[in-house]
Structure formats: structure tokens, C-alpha cells
Write an enzyme that holds these catalytic residues in place. Structure first.
Site, PDB file in Angstrom:
ATOM      1  N   GLY A  43     -21.461 -40.288  -1.644  1.00  0.00           N
ATOM      2  CA  GLY A  43     -21.667 -40.460  -0.215  1.00  0.00           C
ATOM      3  C   GLY A  43     -23.128 -40.310   0.158  1.00  0.00           C
ATOM      4  N   ASP A  81     -16.445 -40.380  -2.715  1.00  0.00           N
ATOM      5  CA  ASP A  81     -16.620 -39.401  -1.649  1.00  0.00           C
ATOM      6  C   ASP A  81     -15.941 -39.945  -0.390  1.00  0.00           C
ATOM      7  OD1 ASP A  81     -17.571 -37.606   0.248  1.00  0.00           O
ATOM      8  OD2 ASP A  81     -19.650 -37.698  -0.441  1.00  0.00           O
ATOM      9  N   CYS A 118     -24.409 -32.528   3.479  1.00  0.00           N
ATOM     10  CA  CYS A 118     -24.447 -32.357   2.035  1.00  0.00           C
ATOM     11  C   CYS A 118     -24.109 -30.916   1.688  1.00  0.00           C
ATOM     12  CB  CYS A 118     -25.838 -32.707   1.521  1.00  0.00           C
ATOM     13  SG  CYS A 118     -26.146 -32.216  -0.190  1.00  0.00           S
ATOM     14  N   GLY A 119     -23.375 -30.732   0.603  1.00  0.00           N
ATOM     15  CA  GLY A 119     -22.957 -29.393   0.209  1.00  0.00           C
ATOM     16  C   GLY A 119     -24.090 -28.443  -0.110  1.00  0.00           C
TER      17      GLY A 119
END
Length: 284
Positions: A43, A81, A118-119
Site C-alpha cells: 500500500g 494491503d 504506515c505502521g
């Protein structure tokens, strides 16, 4: 055989599946040509190709459009994603059906608040555990192919801590998720704790902290890696800097036009032209 079934069989084999990050169909074909068994449509990379950071600015439609090209270009299972599922459990149902309809083998859906980040970015927020469980249930109910893989991504580690992350992962598997995916793993110690504390759960890892062989030895089912976005950034920037500085890019940096054309199926096009006569000059 459907790619969903292929992916299931890979998971059942006991061998960890390594799926390199790909941003587009070209990257997917490169990965296939060098022998990978699956690819991962990022993603963050999909957003980057459209000029956006990974902060939830892309729509489901844009993500599915990219997934369609990727899945259509290769015979490999494609894992995608799917962000937060783009809304509540009803949105998740549609998300699953849209991704499934374009031929991908599986998706991951995360427990972040929509829009997500974003993680690895600051400022993430997570939804309540039970709300995330309902999204997983909705995703499973929406499948028309029972082999379509639904991965529950958990982003709680940086927000509510490790104990909550473990609880959530167990709840997501209990709800029926095929794998869990703890994102935001930043150290080898984190990676080992993830493997130890969730050793009995099917797990996915995102990153490049250790070689794939060492990650596989920890019992992970799926590893997505390769840092394609940052690899592309560095190599393209270096070549542009060289062009700006010297007026020319060293030809050793390049593959050939024919390398890429043949990867994309030029010879097959030539054969089809011969078969159907489309390359012949029309008779006046």
C-alpha cells in the site's frame, strides 16, 4: 489451480512463503522471473507511485485497480494491503469482494482508525478490539472463495503496548483470521518476542531485520520484504543525479529495452501478430 489454493498449499507445506514488495505489475513480473513463489502489493508503494505518503489518502478503488494489473500480470499468488478495509464491517465486506474479484490470493486488514498511517509512522490510533473482530468476521463472511486468505494486521504495539497486541492477535485468530500480522516490528528482539509469545499462531512478518532463512526458522508462515520503495528511490535518484552532474547516465546502470520488452511478453505479441496477420501490410 487458483492462486488462492496455491497460497493455502504453500502455507500448509511448512515452508515460509517469501513475498517481495512490489509496487506494480512490472515489479511483479520481475519477481516471478527470478523465481519467487508469491508477491506482496504494498500500500505504501501504491501510494508513493501516485505521489502520496502512506497516510491513508488512497481509496479502495485505487488500490484495487493496481491489484487488478498486478494479479493479471503473473501466475503467482498476490497478497495485497487492504488498509483498514476502508470503513466499518460493511465496507470491509465490499473490500473483500472487490479484491477477490480481481484475482488476488489474499489481503490483510488492520485494526487502525480510518484513515490509517504506515505502521512505522507516529500518530497511529487503533480501534477497539471487538470492532476489529467484527471486521474480520465480516471479511470471512464476504468471501466467495473459501481459500481466499484473510490476514489480521495488528498495529497496537506502538499504541497500547505488547500485552494488548498479544491479546488482540489471539482474538483475531479466534474470530477466524488465517494469519496474524504484527506491524511496526523495529528490532530483532521484537521479532523474537513476536515469535515466542505467539508461537502457536500462524504469523506474518514485514521487514528485513534478518535474512529470510533465519525468519523461517522462527516459525513464520509469510514474510514480506525487499524494501522495493526505498530501493527504487535510491537507484533512480542516483541515476538522475549522475545525469544532472555529468550529462549522461552510465550505460552499465541499465538493463536493455529488450530485457524489459521480453519480460513483458513481446515475443508472445509477435507470435499473435503472425497468427492473426495483424503485422502484415494491408493490401491496397
Amino acid at each position: 489451480m487458483r492462486t488462492t489454493t496455491k497460497l493455502r498449499q504453500m502455507f500448509a507445506s511448512g515452508q515460509m512463503v517469501v513475498a517481495p514488495f512490489i509496487l506494480n505489475a512490472l515489479h511483479a513480473k520481475i519477481a516471478e522471473s527470478v523465481g519467487f513463489d508469491a508477491v506482496y502489493m504494498t500500500g505504501a508503494g501504491t501510494a508513493a507511485e501516485r505521489g502520496f505518503p502512506d497516510v491513508g489518502l488512497l481509496t479502495m478503488t485505487e488500490m484495487v485497480a493496481n491489484a487488478r494489473y498486478v494479479a493479471g500480470a503473473v501466475k503467482l499468488p498476490v497478497v495485497c494491503d487492504a488498509d483498514t478495509g476502508y470503513g466499518n464491517p460493511l465496507n470491509v465486506r465490499r473490500t473483500v469482494r472487490e479484491y477477490e474479484s480481481v484475482g488476488v490470493a489474499g489481503i490483510h486488514i488492520e485494526d487502525q482508525l480510518f484513515p490509517k498511517k504506515c505502521g512505522f509512522f507516529e500518530g497511529k490510533q487503533v480501534i477497539p478490539q471487538e470492532e476489529a473482530v467484527q471486521k474480520i468476521r465480516a471479511a470471512l463472511d464476504a468471501r466467495t472463495d473459501p481459500d481466499f486468505v484473510v490476514i489480521a494486521r495488528c498495529d497496537a504495539y506502538a499504541v497500547t503496548g505488547w500485552e494488548d497486541t498479544v491479546r488482540r492477535c489471539r482474538a483475531y485468530i479466534d474470530a477466524g483470521a488465517d494469519l496474524v500480522f504484527v506491524d511496526g516490528i523495529k528490532t530483532v528482539e521484537d521479532l523474537r518476542n513476536y515469535a515466542a509469545d505467539l508461537r502457536d499462531l500462524p504469523r506474518m512478518y514485514n521487514g528485513d531485520l534478518l535474512p529470510t532463512q533465519e525468519v523461517a526458522a522462527m516459525g513464520y508462515k509469510l514474510m514480506i520484504c525487499g524494501s522495493t520503495i526505498w530501493l527504487v528511490y535510491k537507484q533512480v535518484r542516483a541515476s538522475f543525479e549522475e545525469l544532472k552532474r555529468t550529462g549522461k547516465v552510465n550505460p552499465e546502470r541499465y538493463g536493455t529495452r529488450w530485457d524489459v520488452a521480453n519480460l513483458l511478453g513481446l515475443e508472445e505479441i509477435y507470435e499473435l501478430e503472425r497468427r492473426y496477420g495483424v503485422s502484415q501490410v494491408p493490401v491496397a
